[in-house]
Design an enzyme around this catalytic site. Structure first.
Site: not given
Ligand code: RB5
Length: 162
Positions: A13, A70, A72, A103, A138
């Site tokens: 964004d 974005c 955060t 993992h 995993h």
């Protein structure tokens, strides 16, 4: 470490846009093909519109890996992890980046353009591209949740949005 030249789709964004542009330059320099799903300017936009484009492309296998930014990284993580077979990892530090590959076999790297600077972002991208998946136990853990949204609302709702 061996170079992985698998093409990448990237999106952001407005809050992630400046970092997206830097990352794109870096990836082009490494010779990896990159598709830019937008946004293409710093005007305010809604992060789901771009998260959906990238996550959908990875979910259907058009691209094996994607990068999303974005402010955060939280919104992009929430959006992209609703898609079947998407394993998006919010990595604003190096340890999470390595572990998300080893993992979790992360196939979308998410970062916060308002959290990390350019130098750290470049290190994160480099590590994410180079670090292989450990597989074995995993893989079994991933199989317990991968594709779990196939029977959910996601499959029908994203088609309308695209
Ligand atoms: C945009 O202001 C901001 O909300 C967005 O970039 C993101 O951080 C959302 O999670």
């Amino acid at each position: 470490m061996s170079e992985n030249k698998t093409p990448i789709i990237i999106g952001s964004d407005h809050a992630g846009y400046p970092l997206k542009e830097k990352i794109k330059e870096h990836i082009i320099e490494t010779g990896i093909e990159i598709e830019d799903a937008g946004t293409y300017a710093q005007d305010s936009v809604d992060y789901p519109d771009f998260g959906i484009k990238v996550a959908h492309a990875v979910s259907i296998g058009k691209f094996k890996r994607g990068i999303l930014l974005c402010g955060t990284g939280i919104g992009m993580s929430m959006v992209s992890n609703r898609f079947p077979h998407v394993r998006a990892a919010l990595c604003n530090d190096l340890f999470s980046t390595i572990m998300s590959r080893r993992h979790n076999n992360s196939n979308i790297l998410v970062m916060g353009g308002r959290i990390i600077g350019e130098a750290l972002a470049m290190e994160i991208v480099k590590l994410w591209l180079e670090t292989p998946f450990d597989g074995e136990r995993h893989q079994l853990r991933i199989e317990k949740f991968d594709g779990i949204n196939n029977i959910g609302i996601c499959g029908s709702s994203f088609k309308k949005t695209l």
